[in-house]
Design an enzyme around this catalytic site. Structure first.
Site, PDB file in Angstrom:
ATOM      1  N   HIS A 161      30.231  34.270 -17.805  1.00 51.03           N
ATOM      2  CA  HIS A 161      28.827  34.084 -17.434  1.00 51.03           C
ATOM      3  C   HIS A 161      28.172  33.027 -18.324  1.00 51.03           C
ATOM      4  O   HIS A 161      28.262  33.083 -19.544  1.00 51.03           O
ATOM      5  CB  HIS A 161      28.089  35.420 -17.590  1.00 51.03           C
ATOM      6  CG  HIS A 161      26.731  35.444 -16.983  1.00 51.03           C
ATOM      7  ND1 HIS A 161      26.317  36.432 -16.118  1.00 51.03           N
ATOM      8  CD2 HIS A 161      25.660  34.611 -17.105  1.00 51.03           C
ATOM      9  CE1 HIS A 161      25.060  36.203 -15.742  1.00 51.03           C
ATOM     10  NE2 HIS A 161      24.647  35.106 -16.348  1.00 51.03           N
ATOM     11  N   ALA A 162      27.522  32.054 -17.710  1.00 48.14           N
ATOM     12  CA  ALA A 162      26.951  30.921 -18.450  1.00 48.14           C
ATOM     13  C   ALA A 162      26.020  31.394 -19.561  1.00 48.14           C
ATOM     14  O   ALA A 162      25.025  32.089 -19.297  1.00 48.14           O
ATOM     15  CB  ALA A 162      26.201  29.998 -17.491  1.00 48.14           C
ATOM     16  N   HIS A 163      26.346  31.012 -20.776  1.00 52.29           N
ATOM     17  CA  HIS A 163      25.517  31.394 -21.920  1.00 52.29           C
ATOM     18  C   HIS A 163      25.779  30.431 -23.065  1.00 52.29           C
ATOM     19  O   HIS A 163      26.774  29.713 -23.089  1.00 52.29           O
ATOM     20  CB  HIS A 163      25.816  32.831 -22.373  1.00 52.29           C
ATOM     21  CG  HIS A 163      27.193  32.995 -22.973  1.00 52.29           C
ATOM     22  ND1 HIS A 163      28.351  33.044 -22.210  1.00 52.29           N
ATOM     23  CD2 HIS A 163      27.601  33.118 -24.265  1.00 52.29           C
ATOM     24  CE1 HIS A 163      29.408  33.196 -23.000  1.00 52.29           C
ATOM     25  NE2 HIS A 163      28.983  33.231 -24.260  1.00 52.29           N
ATOM     26  N   SER A 164      24.865  30.405 -24.006  1.00 49.85           N
ATOM     27  CA  SER A 164      25.038  29.660 -25.238  1.00 49.85           C
ATOM     28  C   SER A 164      24.661  30.576 -26.391  1.00 49.85           C
ATOM     29  O   SER A 164      24.231  31.714 -26.181  1.00 49.85           O
ATOM     30  CB  SER A 164      24.220  28.361 -25.228  1.00 49.85           C
ATOM     31  OG  SER A 164      22.946  28.556 -24.656  1.00 49.85           O
TER      32      SER A 164
END
Length: 331
Positions: A161-164
């Site tokens: 899942h897109a995250h930073s």
């Protein structure tokens, strides 16, 4: 023909070996599976509706009328459940173990590729970064913060899942100390910023400048460690990222999205890291240091040579990357 270059800012040495691009590769990794499985969807702890699977939110972009830690958000920031540093200073271990480790969940739906997010989502991501850096600046126990994104297996991502992420600490890494010393020395000797050399012509006539916008330069560093390594540098040469205005952040979010899409068009779907490198909070605006966003495409694993020598082998000269990126960003 091979060439060795050392970066005056970072101190890293890179061997440019274009012949390496022709070597046979027997192993293959698909960083972006074409289909999302039901198992991935069901096990995604960052998905909307699974707010109870994360720590309580610290910051969020939400629809009007929705409540914290409930559905209805577009972006959430939460403390990492498995932090690299402890949020509690334990006297027996020494106070320098204190730190903060946060996750910026970039969208509510399961999405592995940040390039599939829209322009407004990019804007919210960068505004969240600024808000979190400014928040941690107020903590007297913290001296330094770094923001980074890992996408894909080669980029070191453990969840799809897109995250930073953001890590703030009392410890200033050796790599940052090296950059600060180099920037301060150059500024003291010349009265100009070492970062300006990134978009000026080198003695051999090579320029790393890809393009500029009203607020930023896009450059490929002279001694790039990774193929198509690209930096975004503020034209104001501001020292700290959280000094950025709304207009600058809007420009940065649009430019970052365009750059990542351009790299995707050139390289195909690939893993990467990006880092917002900003100096310790106490760094003076007269230090000669400038914050930057650095994109590192990860087209191959770091191998024994790099681990043993702290030197890098890059098959693509930055001047080649500059020309290809110019064409792609102009199209």
């Amino acid at each position: 023909m091979s060439e060795i270059r050392t970066d005056p800012l970072t101190g890293y040495t890179t061997i440019f070996a274009p012949e390496r691009a022709q070597r046979p590769i027997a192993l293959s990794l698909d960083p972006t599976p074409s289909e999302i499985t039901q198992e991935q969807l069901e096990s995604d702890p960052f998905a909307e509706g699974k707010e109870d699977e994360t720590t309580p939110e610290l910051y969020a972009v939400r629809s009007a009328g929705t409540q914290p830690n409930q559905p209805g958000w577009q972006l959430r920031v939460v403390a990492n459940k498995y932090p690299a540093l402890t949020p509690y200073a334990v006297a027996a271990c020494g106070s320098n173990h204190y730190g903060v480790h946060e996750v910026i969940v970039e969208c509510p739906q399961f999405e592995t590729q940040i390039t599939r997010l829209g322009s407004s989502q990019f804007q919210e991501i960068f505004r969240a970064y600024r808000q979190r850096v400014a928040t941690h600046r107020e903590d007297p126990q913290l001296d330094y913060v770094i923001i980074f994104k890992n996408q894909g297996i080669l980029g070191g991502a453990s969840l799809g899942h897109a995250h930073s992420q953001l890590v703030a600490s009392q410890m200033v890494p050796e790599a940052m100390q090296q950059e600060l010393k180099a920037a301060q020395k150059h500024f003291a000797e010349t009265g100009s910023s070492l970062f300006e050399t990134l978009f000026q012509k080198q003695p051999n006539g090579v320029s790393g400048l890809v393009m500029s916008t009203p607020h930023f330069y896009v450059v490929c560093p002279y001694a790039s460690r990774f193929a198509f390594e690209t930096w975004i540098i503020p034209r104001t040469l501001n020292t700290h990222f959280d000094q950025s205005t709304d207009q600058e952040l809007d420009d940065l979010s649009d430019l970052s999205r365009r750059l990542l899409l351009a790299l995707e068009d050139i390289l195909g779907s690939h893993d990467f890291n990006f880092v917002i490198q900003t100096p310790p909070f106490a760094t003076s605006d007269q230090s000669g240091y400038t914050w930057s966003l650095r994109v590192y495409p990860r087209l191959a694993h770091l191998a024994g040579f790099e681990l043993a020598t702290n030197m890098y082998i890059n098959p693509v000269f930055p001047e080649q990357a500059v020309e290809m990126l110019k064409k792609q960003l102009d199209s």
